[in-house]
Design an enzyme around this catalytic site. Structure first.
Site, PDB file in Angstrom:
ATOM      1  N   HIS A 128     -82.191 -44.211  46.630  1.00 26.64           N
ATOM      2  CA  HIS A 128     -81.930 -45.635  46.810  1.00 26.64           C
ATOM      3  C   HIS A 128     -82.954 -46.369  46.296  1.00 26.64           C
ATOM      4  CE1 HIS A 128     -77.869 -45.703  47.847  1.00 26.64           C
ATOM      5  NE2 HIS A 128     -78.054 -44.838  48.898  1.00 26.64           N
ATOM      6  N   GLU A 152     -72.084 -36.696  51.381  1.00 30.97           N
ATOM      7  CA  GLU A 152     -71.310 -38.070  51.284  1.00 30.97           C
ATOM      8  C   GLU A 152     -70.645 -38.393  50.000  1.00 30.97           C
ATOM      9  OE1 GLU A 152     -75.213 -39.931  53.762  1.00 30.97           O
ATOM     10  OE2 GLU A 152     -74.813 -40.238  51.644  1.00 30.97           O
ATOM     11  N   ARG A 184     -82.597 -49.829  47.475  1.00 27.97           N
ATOM     12  CA  ARG A 184     -83.051 -49.912  48.675  1.00 27.97           C
ATOM     13  C   ARG A 184     -84.519 -49.988  48.746  1.00 27.97           C
ATOM     14  NH1 ARG A 184     -81.134 -45.277  52.580  1.00 27.97           N
ATOM     15  NH2 ARG A 184     -79.078 -46.018  51.735  1.00 27.97           N
TER      16      ARG A 184
END
Length: 280
Positions: free
Chosen positions: A202, A266, A174
Site C-alpha cells: 500500500h 484477503e 497508505r
C-alpha cells in the site's frame, strides 16, 4: 381545425427539441478536437431520467466525459475522466495526424482516483474509526494511486460499469507512518505487514482494497466485510455462500484481466503487477 392546429404545434415543438439537442451536440463537437460517442448506455439510466447520451471528448488537453442529462437539460464535463481503448486509439491517431501532443503524466506519479474514475465510491476505512482498530490511522481524505495503476483500474471500472457495477475503494496509498501505527496496534504479519522488515505494498501506491456495488446502489454479497480475520476472507471461497463466491470470482477475474494480482488471505486486496518504489 383546432385539432389540426394542436397536432401542428406538437410536431413543431418536437422538431425544435430535436434541433436544439443536435445544435448543442454540434457545439461540443466544434469545441473539441476529439469526440467519441459511447454506445450501450444502460437503459436504467434513461428510465431514471439521469442520462440519455454520453460522449468522450478531449478539450484543452483534458480528457472529459460529456453527458446529456435529461432532467437538468445540460451537458456536464468533469475533468480527467476514464477513456476507453477506442478513444485512446482515436486520440493517438489524432495526435499523429495533427502533430499535437497531450500533456503526459508519469506512471509513477501519485494521483487522485476520483480525478480519473469519478463514479467510484471512496470509503477509506483507515481515515475513519470504521476499521478493526477503532482508530483513525491516517488523515488522507483522498484515495491515491500511481497513475500507471490508475490506468489499469480505469479499465476495470469501465468493464464493471458495463455490467452494472461500480467500485468501492476501502484503502489505496497508505503512508509509511500509517503502516507503523497499524503494526503497533496489531503486530500480526499475516494481516499487517511489519514495517520493520519491509513495507506494505500500500505504501508503494500500487495496491488497493476494494469491493463492488451495483450502479443503482444495491449492495453485493461478498465473502466477508473489510478486515475480516477469519478464513472466510481468503480466496478459497468454498466456505462462503454460492452468491458470495460468484461475486468475488467475478471481481477477481476482471482485476486479473487488467493486470492486478490478489493477496491469498484477503479477497478485497489487489496489487498492480507492476511494482513501484515505496513512497517514504
Amino acid at each position: 381545425m383546432k385539432r389540426c392546429l394542436k397536432i401542428i404545434i406538437v410536431v413543431v415543438l418536437i422538431i425544435i427539441g430535436i434541433t436544439a439537442l443536435d445544435t448543442l451536440q454540434a457545439i461540443v463537437f466544434k469545441q473539441s478536437p476529439l469526440l467519441s460517442r459511447r454506445e450501450n448506455i444502460d437503459d436504467s439510466f434513461v428510465d431514471k431520467g439521469i442520462i440519455i447520451d454520453t460522449f468522450y471528448c478531449v478539450k484543452d488537453q483534458d480528457i472529459v466525459t460529456v453527458s446529456w442529462h435529461l432532467k437538468t437539460a445540460k451537458f456536464s464535463c468533469p475533468k480527467n475522466i476514464v477513456v476507453d481503448n477506442k478513444v485512446n486509439d482515436e486520440l493517438e491517431n489524432n495526435n499523429q495526424s495533427t502533430g499535437d501532443s497531450m500533456v503526459e503524466i508519469s506512471d509513477d506519479e501519485l494521483v487522485k482516483i476520483l480525478d480519473y474514475i469519478p463514479n467510484a465510491i471512496i470509503d477509506l476505512k483507515y481515515a475513519t474509526t470504521d476499521n478493526f482498530t477503532g482508530q483513525i490511522i491516517y488523515e488522507n481524505s483522498d484515495a491515491l494511486l500511481r497513475y500507471g495503476t490508475i490506468k489499469k483500474l480505469m479499465k476495470v471500472q469501465d468493464e464493471l460499469n458495463r455490467n452494472g457495477y461500480t467500485l468501492i475503494i476501502w484503502d489505496a496509498y497508505r503512508p509509511v507512518a500509517a503502516q507503523f501505527k497499524l503494526w503497533d496496534i496489531y503486530p500480526d504479519s499475516k494481516y499487517v505487514s511489519d514495517p520493520n522488515k519491509g513495507y506494505s505494498s500500500h505504501s508503494r501506491g500500487n495496491t488497493l482494497d476494494l469491493t463492488i456495488i451495483k450502479l443503482d446502489g444495491t449492495s453485493v454479497e461478498m465473502p466477508t466485510g473489510f478486515d475480516d480475520f477469519t478464513t472466510k476472507a481468503d480466496r478459497n471461497y468454498e466456505d462462503v455462500s454460492a452468491e458470495a463466491k460468484k461475486n468475488a470470482e467475478f471481481l477477481e477475474n476482471i482485476m486479473k484481466t487488467y493486470g492486478f494480482k490478489g493477496y491469498s488471505g484477503e479477497w478485497w486486496h489487489y496489487s498492480d503487477e507492476i511494482k513501484y518504489d515505496v513512497i517514504k
